[in-house]
Design an enzyme around this catalytic site. Sequence first.
Site, PDB file in Angstrom:
ATOM      1  N   THR A  29      -6.847   1.793  26.057  1.00 53.87           N
ATOM      2  CA  THR A  29      -7.815   1.278  25.094  1.00 53.87           C
ATOM      3  C   THR A  29      -8.999   2.225  24.939  1.00 53.87           C
ATOM      4  O   THR A  29      -9.339   2.945  25.861  1.00 53.87           O
ATOM      5  CB  THR A  29      -8.275  -0.073  25.674  1.00 53.87           C
ATOM      6  OG1 THR A  29      -7.166  -0.943  25.627  1.00 53.87           O
ATOM      7  CG2 THR A  29      -9.449  -0.668  24.971  1.00 53.87           C
ATOM      8  N   GLY A  53      -9.175  -2.805  30.463  1.00 51.25           N
ATOM      9  CA  GLY A  53      -8.477  -3.291  31.657  1.00 51.25           C
ATOM     10  C   GLY A  53      -7.598  -4.463  31.278  1.00 51.25           C
ATOM     11  O   GLY A  53      -7.307  -4.677  30.093  1.00 51.25           O
TER      12      GLY A  53
HETATM   13  N1  ASP Z   1      -7.987  -4.817  27.543  1.00 53.97           N
HETATM   14  C1  ASP Z   1      -6.837  -4.433  26.781  1.00 53.97           C
HETATM   15  C2  ASP Z   1      -5.968  -5.656  26.566  1.00 53.97           C
HETATM   16  O1  ASP Z   1      -5.660  -6.338  27.530  1.00 53.97           O
HETATM   17  C3  ASP Z   1      -6.022  -3.341  27.390  1.00 53.97           C
HETATM   18  C4  ASP Z   1      -6.785  -2.147  27.945  1.00 53.97           C
HETATM   19  O2  ASP Z   1      -7.993  -2.188  28.074  1.00 53.97           O
HETATM   20  O3  ASP Z   1      -6.144  -1.134  28.278  1.00 53.97           O
HETATM   21  O4  ASP Z   1      -5.552  -5.872  25.458  1.00 53.97           O
END
Ligand code: ASP
Length: 320
Positions: A177, A229
């Site tokens: 992300t 996350g």
């Molecule tokens: N927070 C994002 C989600 O769960 C994924 C990430 O931050 O890598 O969609």
Amino acid sequence: MAHGRSNGSDMLPVLVVHGGAGHVPEEYQQSVLAGVRAAVREGYAILQGQGSAMDAVVAAVTLLENNPSFNAGLGSVLNAKGDVEMDAIVMDGRDLTSGAVSAVKRLANPVQLARLVMDKTIHLCLTGEGANQFAREMGVPEVPEESLITDYSRMRWKKNLAPDANLVESLMGKMGTVGAVAVDAMGNIACATSTGGLPNKMEGRVGDTACIGCGGYADNKVGAASPTGHGEAIMKVVLARLILFHMEQGCSTEVAADKALAYMKERVGGVGGVVVVDPQGGWSARFSSRQMVWAAGQQNTLHFGLHAGEHFTQSTDDPN
Ligand code: ASP
């Protein structure tokens, strides 16, 4: 991990970006570091030209969405069906206005649609086909689904179809992300976050990124945070707002981020990372995952790192 301490208005403007919490395989480390540095250069130039924090975070996140090394826009992970469904949010700390989209398809830059939701509707979040319909009304071009999919995301999707695949572990197994927080020269604060979400997620799954207070929060009175996350864990503790709560209680950006990340780990077993700014230009890039690629621009210096404890600097004028 890194932080900058504030000591007066010469600390403004400032921009901090991240490219996802997790573990970046060695062969991708240079490209993600180059990606976040380029995003900071892009957004920081806007701030140096007296542009707004909102313009800077959207420009930085747009560049990261266009970069196939990140799980946002081009390069997004695929859902269980093998499709790209993306979430994005922006928030303006001047008046707490925000815009978000969730489970949108066939768009190159979901963060720009999130901004249109903020600017052109009375709503905070549009989802799925309704969000795509709004994009068409706004004249945002749709792109072919295939043009957002990389060989890497397809390979990962196939691997995750195995019955014993652990999707949360898979999320932590790659660059991720993207997000940005900024304070402009006027003292206005904004954040933006964009993601393809959790690999092989159920169709229609909405993650933290589209949810105000979870995947982003900005308030001129307190600061801003853009998390990354495990989305379900981030939502349970409302991570971005929790960090700002600790800042309201007097914590620095660094202590607030560490406290909130520790709470998320203890309470719901979630790992992640975050970039944070305060109104004086204090900033932090903190994570409980193995790595998080991040970069910051302040006082013509570009700061960046990937592994815990790493903090490199170079001039913002350095083109590399
Ligand atoms: N927070 C994002 C989600 O769960 C994924 C990430 O931050 O890598 O969609």
